[in-house]
Design a protein around this motif. Structure first.
Motif, PDB file in Angstrom:
ATOM      1  N   LEU A 123      26.858 -14.076  42.485  1.00 48.95           N
ATOM      2  CA  LEU A 123      26.961 -14.874  41.265  1.00 48.95           C
ATOM      3  C   LEU A 123      27.747 -16.146  41.534  1.00 48.95           C
ATOM      4  CD1 LEU A 123      27.958 -11.870  38.983  1.00 48.95           C
ATOM      5  CD2 LEU A 123      25.701 -12.936  39.072  1.00 48.95           C
ATOM      6  N   ASN A 124      27.206 -17.267  41.091  1.00 50.87           N
ATOM      7  CA  ASN A 124      27.848 -18.564  41.278  1.00 50.87           C
ATOM      8  C   ASN A 124      28.215 -19.175  39.930  1.00 50.87           C
ATOM      9  OD1 ASN A 124      27.537 -18.903  44.288  1.00 50.87           O
ATOM     10  ND2 ASN A 124      25.388 -18.603  43.719  1.00 50.87           N
ATOM     11  N   GLU A 125      28.800 -20.361  39.965  1.00 49.04           N
ATOM     12  CA  GLU A 125      29.246 -21.035  38.743  1.00 49.04           C
ATOM     13  C   GLU A 125      28.130 -21.117  37.706  1.00 49.04           C
ATOM     14  OE1 GLU A 125      31.159 -24.750  39.365  1.00 49.04           O
ATOM     15  OE2 GLU A 125      32.587 -23.968  40.839  1.00 49.04           O
ATOM     16  N   ASP A 126      28.483 -20.848  36.469  1.00 45.82           N
ATOM     17  CA  ASP A 126      27.606 -20.883  35.293  1.00 45.82           C
ATOM     18  C   ASP A 126      26.743 -19.637  35.129  1.00 45.82           C
ATOM     19  OD1 ASP A 126      28.691 -23.379  35.001  1.00 45.82           O
ATOM     20  OD2 ASP A 126      26.844 -24.487  35.435  1.00 45.82           O
ATOM     21  N   ASP A 127      26.758 -18.719  36.108  1.00 43.75           N
ATOM     22  CA  ASP A 127      25.942 -17.514  35.992  1.00 43.75           C
ATOM     23  C   ASP A 127      26.520 -16.569  34.935  1.00 43.75           C
ATOM     24  OD1 ASP A 127      24.074 -18.243  37.839  1.00 43.75           O
ATOM     25  OD2 ASP A 127      24.964 -17.132  39.506  1.00 43.75           O
ATOM     26  N   LEU A 128      25.634 -15.898  34.217  1.00 42.24           N
ATOM     27  CA  LEU A 128      26.005 -14.914  33.207  1.00 42.24           C
ATOM     28  C   LEU A 128      25.844 -13.521  33.801  1.00 42.24           C
ATOM     29  CD1 LEU A 128      26.488 -13.967  30.212  1.00 42.24           C
ATOM     30  CD2 LEU A 128      24.005 -14.232  29.890  1.00 42.24           C
ATOM     31  N   PHE A 129      26.803 -12.629  33.544  1.00 37.74           N
ATOM     32  CA  PHE A 129      26.657 -11.243  33.999  1.00 37.74           C
ATOM     33  C   PHE A 129      27.371 -10.295  33.048  1.00 37.74           C
ATOM     34  CE2 PHE A 129      30.563 -12.676  36.043  1.00 37.74           C
ATOM     35  CZ  PHE A 129      31.405 -11.579  36.009  1.00 37.74           C
ATOM     36  N   GLY A 130      26.986  -9.021  33.119  1.00 40.66           N
ATOM     37  CA  GLY A 130      27.580  -8.007  32.257  1.00 40.66           C
ATOM     38  C   GLY A 130      26.949  -7.936  30.881  1.00 40.66           C
ATOM     39  N   GLU A 131      25.925  -8.775  30.639  1.00 43.16           N
ATOM     40  CA  GLU A 131      25.339  -8.827  29.300  1.00 43.16           C
ATOM     41  C   GLU A 131      24.374  -7.673  29.036  1.00 43.16           C
ATOM     42  OE1 GLU A 131      22.299 -10.971  31.803  1.00 43.16           O
ATOM     43  OE2 GLU A 131      24.430 -10.516  31.813  1.00 43.16           O
ATOM     44  N   LEU A 132      23.722  -7.168  30.094  1.00 48.06           N
ATOM     45  CA  LEU A 132      22.724  -6.122  29.894  1.00 48.06           C
ATOM     46  C   LEU A 132      23.335  -4.868  29.278  1.00 48.06           C
ATOM     47  CD1 LEU A 132      20.627  -6.398  33.174  1.00 48.06           C
ATOM     48  CD2 LEU A 132      20.049  -7.213  30.903  1.00 48.06           C
ATOM     49  N   GLU A 133      24.498  -4.496  29.774  1.00 50.73           N
ATOM     50  CA  GLU A 133      25.158  -3.299  29.252  1.00 50.73           C
ATOM     51  C   GLU A 133      25.587  -3.488  27.796  1.00 50.73           C
ATOM     52  OE1 GLU A 133      25.467  -3.377  33.653  1.00 50.73           O
ATOM     53  OE2 GLU A 133      25.949  -4.803  32.081  1.00 50.73           O
ATOM     54  N   ILE A 134      25.832  -4.749  27.402  1.00 49.67           N
ATOM     55  CA  ILE A 134      26.181  -5.037  26.012  1.00 49.67           C
ATOM     56  C   ILE A 134      24.938  -4.898  25.131  1.00 49.67           C
ATOM     57  CG2 ILE A 134      27.003  -6.798  24.421  1.00 49.67           C
ATOM     58  CD1 ILE A 134      29.122  -5.638  26.303  1.00 49.67           C
ATOM     59  N   PHE A 135      23.821  -5.470  25.579  1.00 47.91           N
ATOM     60  CA  PHE A 135      22.602  -5.420  24.794  1.00 47.91           C
ATOM     61  C   PHE A 135      22.069  -3.994  24.657  1.00 47.91           C
ATOM     62  CE2 PHE A 135      21.719  -9.899  26.611  1.00 47.91           C
ATOM     63  CZ  PHE A 135      22.606 -10.446  25.702  1.00 47.91           C
ATOM     64  N   PHE A 136      22.217  -3.201  25.736  1.00 46.51           N
ATOM     65  CA  PHE A 136      21.653  -1.852  25.737  1.00 46.51           C
ATOM     66  C   PHE A 136      22.689  -0.762  25.527  1.00 46.51           C
ATOM     67  CE2 PHE A 136      18.853  -4.429  28.515  1.00 46.51           C
ATOM     68  CZ  PHE A 136      17.719  -4.402  27.702  1.00 46.51           C
ATOM     69  N   ALA A 137      23.960  -1.141  25.315  1.00 44.99           N
ATOM     70  CA  ALA A 137      25.049  -0.179  25.048  1.00 44.99           C
ATOM     71  C   ALA A 137      25.097   0.907  26.113  1.00 44.99           C
ATOM     72  CB  ALA A 137      24.886   0.418  23.657  1.00 44.99           C
ATOM     73  N   GLU A 138      25.138   0.495  27.373  1.00 40.71           N
ATOM     74  CA  GLU A 138      25.173   1.440  28.486  1.00 40.71           C
ATOM     75  C   GLU A 138      26.365   1.135  29.386  1.00 40.71           C
ATOM     76  OE1 GLU A 138      21.481   1.113  30.514  1.00 40.71           O
ATOM     77  OE2 GLU A 138      20.323   2.110  28.940  1.00 40.71           O
ATOM     78  N   PRO A 139      26.794   2.121  30.193  1.00 43.45           N
ATOM     79  CA  PRO A 139      27.878   1.874  31.153  1.00 43.45           C
ATOM     80  C   PRO A 139      27.448   0.840  32.195  1.00 43.45           C
ATOM     81  CG  PRO A 139      27.510   4.229  30.847  1.00 43.45           C
ATOM     82  CD  PRO A 139      26.366   3.526  30.191  1.00 43.45           C
ATOM     83  N   ARG A 140      28.422   0.308  32.903  1.00 42.08           N
ATOM     84  CA  ARG A 140      28.143  -0.713  33.923  1.00 42.08           C
ATOM     85  C   ARG A 140      27.261  -0.141  35.030  1.00 42.08           C
ATOM     86  NH1 ARG A 140      29.166  -5.349  31.343  1.00 42.08           N
ATOM     87  NH2 ARG A 140      31.323  -5.524  30.624  1.00 42.08           N
TER      88      ARG A 140
END
Length: 360
Positions: A123-140
């Motif tokens: 992951l580099n500058e401006d990249d988004l991460f960790g959002e999938l677990e928020i959208f799907f309410a799942e563990p990392r």
């Protein structure tokens, strides 16, 4: 105004040719010092304000460039907090952790690491991460760590994100963007949930093995009335089926009577006895509505996991599942298998070898 009046008096007095009284020198020096200090503070305040404005603009730009967050470009920057990771190798979150929010890379480099310690994404500058677990309410799904010293992220708490989403209102266009952006991820999660729905596999496979098995599931589509497998057939021994959509029914090919129904809200799989015990299909299966199935190949499965997972504990879990679901017919078939297995312990019989009576 008072400061201007003092400077005006000084100017008039000096213009008249008289020497400036000491009091004016004192006031003048103090006023000039105050003016310099005021100007200095103003510059600092302006500089701080400029920095804050630029920071908000940077956050807005990052939010706007990611489809998953672009609909919150006006509000999300206000709740983004900077979190620093001064040392390389610092952990942002670990696989299996409860999801607490999403992240944008502000500065530096971060790595996504799987269970085996392999880096699967950078992951580099401006990249988004960790959002999938928020959208799907799942563990990392993965562990994320910093890969360079002095790395920073912008963090958005899940409660703040959900609140802003509710206030702003998720439009159909937003949902469409999310579906397009995360189509592959949603598909993978559906396949992984299917594998986890089968308790013996969920209990005997590691998280990484479940992920790998999910990746080999193939999706097949069926029209209403179309047969999936036929009663007595040995052709289907190599496959187990997980419900993806629609409704399917098991029926007796001799009488035509429907004996059980499968849907995503009930028993979400079938074909497991023939698959694991190497027995011909006891009933025919057909689609009662248009639908789709996720198909697991035995050959592909045992390229990933050891065949020895299908032990007594594995079969015991299967038997308990049948009891809970009041599946008497499947309980009977499994009991017969275990009886034959016990009877033939003196002779080594592979689990995948057919246990049908030998021809007379």
């Amino acid at each position: 105004m008072a400061l201007f009046f003092i400077y005006f008096l000084v100017a008039v007095h000096e213009a008249s040719g008289f020497s400036t009284p000491r009091i004016f020198h004192v006031f003048g020096r103090r006023s000039e010092a105050n003016l310099v200090a005021t100007n200095s503070n103003s510059c600092l305040m302006e500089r701080d304000m400029d920095d804050e404005i630029q920071d908000l603009l940077n956050k807005r730009r990052v939010v706007e460039t990611n489809k998953a967050t672009s609909h919150l470009k006006s509000s999300l920057p206000g709740v983004m907090e900077t979190v620093s990771f001064p040392e390389s190798g610092s952990i942002v979150f670990r696989k299996g952790d409860r999801s607490s929010g999403l992240y944008f890379v502000e500065a530096g480099i971060f790595e996504c690491v799987n269970c085996e310690g392999n880096v699967v994404a950078v992951l580099n500058e401006d990249d988004l991460f960790g959002e999938l677990e928020i959208f799907f309410a799942e563990p990392r799904e993965l562990t994320v760590r910093s890969a360079s010293p002095g790395s920073n992220v912008w963090f958005v708490n899940v409660e703040a994100y959900n609140l802003l989403s509710q206030v702003m209102g998720d439009s159909p266009a937003v949902h469409g963007n999310l579906e397009d952006e995360y189509k592959d991820s949603m598909d993978f999660r559906a396949k992984r949930r299917a594998i986890q729905s089968f308790k013996p596999l969920r209990k005997h496979l590691s998280s990484d093995e479940i992920d790998r098995v999910a990746q080999i599931l193939a999706r097949e589509f069926f029209e209403a009335g179309q047969d999936v497998v036929m009663q007595g057939s040995e052709d289907g021994l190599m496959y187990m089926y997980f419900l993806d959509s629609g409704t399917f029914e098991a029926y007796d090919a001799d009488t035509g009577n429907v004996v059980s129904t499968y849907s995503t809200t009930r028993t979400g799989y079938f074909g497991e006895l023939a698959f694991f015990l190497d027995r011909p299909r006891s009933k025919s299966i057909r689609a009662s509505t248009p639908g789709s199935l996720l198909v697991l190949s035995r050959t592909d499965l045992f390229k990933i996991v050891n065949k020895e997972i299908v032990d007594d504990d594995f079969l015991s879990l299967l038997k308990d599942k049948y009891r809970e679901a009041s599946l008497a017919d499947k309980c009977k078939q499994l009991a017969e298998y275990l009886k034959n297995k016990s009877r033939n312990q003196s002779v080594s019989i592979p689990l995948y070898q057919s246990l049908l009576p030998a021809p007379i």
